[in-house]
Design a protein around this motif. Sequence first.
Motif, mmCIF file in Angstrom:
data_model
loop_
_atom_site.group_PDB
_atom_site.id
_atom_site.type_symbol
_atom_site.label_atom_id
_atom_site.label_comp_id
_atom_site.label_asym_id
_atom_site.label_seq_id
_atom_site.Cartn_x
_atom_site.Cartn_y
_atom_site.Cartn_z
ATOM 1 N N ASP A 165 0.718 -1.121 -0.040
ATOM 2 C CA ASP A 165 0.055 -0.114 -0.060
ATOM 3 C C ASP A 165 0.770 1.290 0.024
ATOM 4 O OD1 ASP A 165 -2.666 1.318 0.297
ATOM 5 O OD2 ASP A 165 -1.652 1.984 2.176
ATOM 6 N N THR A 166 1.780 1.123 0.877
ATOM 7 C CA THR A 166 2.833 2.444 0.919
ATOM 8 C C THR A 166 3.571 2.629 -0.475
ATOM 9 O OG1 THR A 166 2.863 2.155 3.219
ATOM 10 C CG2 THR A 166 4.760 3.585 1.992
ATOM 11 N N ALA A 167 3.988 1.516 -1.059
ATOM 12 C CA ALA A 167 4.764 1.533 -2.234
ATOM 13 C C ALA A 167 3.735 1.865 -3.281
ATOM 14 C CB ALA A 167 5.270 0.113 -2.574
ATOM 15 N N GLY A 168 2.636 1.645 -3.102
ATOM 16 C CA GLY A 168 1.757 2.069 -4.161
ATOM 17 C C GLY A 168 1.428 3.647 -4.328
ATOM 18 N N ARG A 169 1.169 4.141 -3.054
ATOM 19 C CA ARG A 169 1.218 5.496 -2.551
ATOM 20 C C ARG A 169 2.483 6.214 -3.221
ATOM 21 N NH1 ARG A 169 -0.689 4.235 2.779
ATOM 22 N NH2 ARG A 169 1.163 5.393 3.429
ATOM 23 N N GLN A 170 3.643 5.859 -2.734
ATOM 24 C CA GLN A 170 4.816 6.490 -3.288
ATOM 25 C C GLN A 170 4.913 6.708 -4.775
ATOM 26 O OE1 GLN A 170 5.887 8.001 -0.846
ATOM 27 N NE2 GLN A 170 7.338 6.810 0.413
ATOM 28 N N LEU A 171 4.619 5.662 -5.487
ATOM 29 C CA LEU A 171 4.565 5.610 -7.004
ATOM 30 C C LEU A 171 3.564 6.462 -7.498
ATOM 31 C CD1 LEU A 171 5.444 1.740 -7.448
ATOM 32 C CD2 LEU A 171 6.985 3.805 -7.654
ATOM 33 N N TYR A 172 2.302 6.289 -7.172
ATOM 34 C CA TYR A 172 1.250 7.428 -7.327
ATOM 35 C C TYR A 172 1.692 8.570 -7.541
ATOM 36 C CZ TYR A 172 -3.154 9.814 -7.011
ATOM 37 O OH TYR A 172 -4.068 11.043 -7.388
ATOM 38 N N ARG A 173 2.246 9.048 -6.142
ATOM 39 C CA ARG A 173 2.731 10.392 -6.029
ATOM 40 C C ARG A 173 3.761 10.931 -7.172
ATOM 41 N NH1 ARG A 173 3.386 9.986 0.428
ATOM 42 N NH2 ARG A 173 1.176 10.546 1.084
ATOM 43 N N ALA A 174 4.584 9.941 -7.398
ATOM 44 C CA ALA A 174 5.521 10.350 -8.449
ATOM 45 C C ALA A 174 4.941 10.373 -9.720
ATOM 46 C CB ALA A 174 6.496 9.062 -8.352
ATOM 47 N N GLY A 175 4.038 9.574 -10.153
ATOM 48 C CA GLY A 175 3.429 9.766 -11.578
ATOM 49 C C GLY A 175 2.438 11.048 -11.496
ATOM 50 N N TYR A 176 1.695 11.146 -10.545
ATOM 51 C CA TYR A 176 1.046 12.559 -10.198
ATOM 52 C C TYR A 176 1.889 13.695 -10.424
ATOM 53 C CZ TYR A 176 -2.569 15.419 -8.097
ATOM 54 O OH TYR A 176 -3.726 16.381 -7.962
ATOM 55 N N THR A 177 3.144 13.619 -9.982
ATOM 56 C CA THR A 177 3.859 14.958 -10.042
ATOM 57 C C THR A 177 4.526 15.031 -11.686
ATOM 58 O OG1 THR A 177 4.578 14.780 -7.819
ATOM 59 C CG2 THR A 177 5.972 16.064 -9.442
ATOM 60 N N ALA A 178 4.770 13.732 -12.006
ATOM 61 C CA ALA A 178 5.003 13.715 -13.552
ATOM 62 C C ALA A 178 4.143 14.411 -14.404
ATOM 63 C CB ALA A 178 5.764 12.471 -13.897
ATOM 64 N N ILE A 179 3.000 13.868 -14.356
ATOM 65 C CA ILE A 179 1.677 14.385 -15.321
ATOM 66 C C ILE A 179 1.586 15.711 -15.075
ATOM 67 C CG2 ILE A 179 -0.589 14.011 -15.767
ATOM 68 C CD1 ILE A 179 -0.158 11.070 -15.246
ATOM 69 N N SER A 180 1.720 16.254 -13.838
ATOM 70 C CA SER A 180 1.560 17.743 -13.394
ATOM 71 C C SER A 180 2.545 18.682 -14.180
ATOM 72 C CB SER A 180 1.495 17.959 -12.179
ATOM 73 O OG SER A 180 0.643 17.231 -11.334
ATOM 74 N N PHE A 181 3.776 18.139 -13.888
ATOM 75 C CA PHE A 181 5.000 18.909 -14.856
ATOM 76 C C PHE A 181 4.784 18.773 -16.299
ATOM 77 C CE2 PHE A 181 7.271 18.863 -10.932
ATOM 78 C CZ PHE A 181 7.854 20.044 -10.844
ATOM 79 N N ALA A 182 4.162 17.671 -16.814
ATOM 80 C CA ALA A 182 4.335 17.317 -18.232
ATOM 81 C C ALA A 182 3.023 18.396 -18.839
ATOM 82 C CB ALA A 182 3.969 16.094 -18.666
ATOM 83 N N THR A 183 1.838 18.232 -18.188
ATOM 84 C CA THR A 183 0.647 19.127 -18.748
ATOM 85 C C THR A 183 0.771 20.563 -18.294
ATOM 86 O OG1 THR A 183 -0.602 18.476 -16.558
ATOM 87 C CG2 THR A 183 -0.755 17.121 -18.405
ATOM 88 N N LEU A 184 1.247 20.696 -17.119
ATOM 89 C CA LEU A 184 1.190 22.261 -16.618
ATOM 90 C C LEU A 184 2.267 22.957 -17.425
ATOM 91 C CD1 LEU A 184 -0.076 24.613 -15.177
ATOM 92 C CD2 LEU A 184 1.476 24.004 -13.144
ATOM 93 N N GLY A 185 3.436 22.169 -17.587
ATOM 94 C CA GLY A 185 4.557 22.855 -18.458
ATOM 95 C C GLY A 185 4.162 23.178 -20.045
ATOM 96 N N SER A 186 3.535 22.213 -20.387
ATOM 97 C CA SER A 186 2.982 22.250 -21.773
ATOM 98 C C SER A 186 2.164 23.362 -22.066
ATOM 99 C CB SER A 186 2.576 21.061 -22.328
ATOM 100 O OG SER A 186 3.316 19.993 -22.397
#
Length: 377
Positions: free
Chosen positions: A128-149
Motif C-alpha cells: 500500500d505504501t509503495a503504491g502511494r509513493q509511485l502514485y505521487r511520483a506519477g501524479y507529479t510527472a503528469i503535472s509537470f508535463a501538462t502544466l509545463g506544456s
Amino acid sequence: MLSQQYLLSLSLLLLVVAIHVHVASGFIHPQGNSQYPTRSATIALSAAAFPSDHLAALSYDDEVLAVWVLAFAFSHIGMSATRSSIIATLGNIVASPPLNLVGREEWTLPEWWPADSSGGDKLFPDADTAGRQLYRAGYTAISFATLGSAFAAYLRSSSSSAIAVGEAQALIGDNASFLYNACLATAALSFGASIASLFNASPLGLMPGFESVSAADTSAVATPGDTSTLGGIRRDDNKKFTARGLTRITRHPLILPVVPWGIATAYLAGNRLCDFIMFAGLSLYAIAGCAAQDLRVSKEEGSVGTVFRPNESVEEGQRLSQFFQQTSFLPFGAVLDGRQDIGDIFREVPWLGFVVGTATGVLAEEKILYLLSEWSV
C-alpha cells in the motif's frame, strides 16, 4: 465508480488531444528579452489589453493553451478520483514477481527524513505504501508535463498578442495604477495564505502534519533510532483531523488561495485572453478540484489528501466526516454559521508563516511578471 471511470477516460482523451495538438504546433522554448517593460509599462499593457476586441477572438495559440489547461485540470481531478484503485494496482505490481520491491531492508529513507508512523524509515514497507509513493511520483510527472506544456503554449500566445509598450503608455491612469496595486496585494496575500497552510495542513492535502514532541504524550516520544522524530518535531497526520487556524476558515487552505491569485495574475500579466485562459483557468481548476474532493468524501467514494482508507478504517472515516461537519468549503462559511469562532482563528493561524509568505509573495509575483514579459518574445 462510474463517475470516476468517466473522469479518468476523459482525462486520458484530453491528454491524447493535447499531445496531438502539441506535436502539430511545435514546442516553444523560453528566450530572453532585454527590453523588459517597467512597472508603469506593465500597468499600461494591462490597461491597453482590456478593450473587448482583444478578448473576442480566440486564436489557434489560445486554443492550444486551453487544451493543455484542460488536460492539466482533468488529469489531476481524474487521477485523484481514481487514486485508490491506481494505488492498489501499482502496489500489487511492485510487490509481485518479478519486481519484488516491497519490504527490502536495504531501501531506507535518509536519517534526516521524518518518516510516518506506519512505515517507519522503510521506503517500501508494504504494497500500500509503495503504491502511494509511485502514485505521487506519477501524479507529479503528469503535472509537470501538462502544466509545463500549458505554460509553453501560453508563452507562444502571449508573444503573438503582445502590445507595444510605447502605444500603451498613454493609457496609464490613476484607476489602472490602483487596480495594479490591488491585484499585486491580492496575489501576495494569496501566496502568504498558501505558505502558511504548510504549517497548518488539512487532511485533504498531501502536506504531512507535524507536532512538537514536547507536546506529545510521553509514551509516544521517539526512542533512539526512531526516524519518525527529528529535531523535536514528529510527523503525525492524525493532527490534521482537528480543525485549527486556517482550516477553521476553509478545509482547503492550500488550494483555494489559487483562486484570487489566478484572477489577479491574469490582470497583472496583461489582461489578455491568453492570460485569463492560463491563470484564471487555474483558478477554476482549484475550485473544481476542491469541490470534487468534497463530493468524493460526501459520497464515500474514495480517499482524499493523506486519508487513504476512509472506507476500510471506520475510525478514519468518522474523523474525516467530523472534520467536514466542523469546517466549510467557502472561506469563513463555518464562521458565519456559528460552527467556528473568529477568536480561535486569530489565536491559531501561523502568523509568522503568513507574514513571511506574503512578503515573499510580493517578490515572487514581481519576479513572475518579469519572467513572463522577458520570455514572451
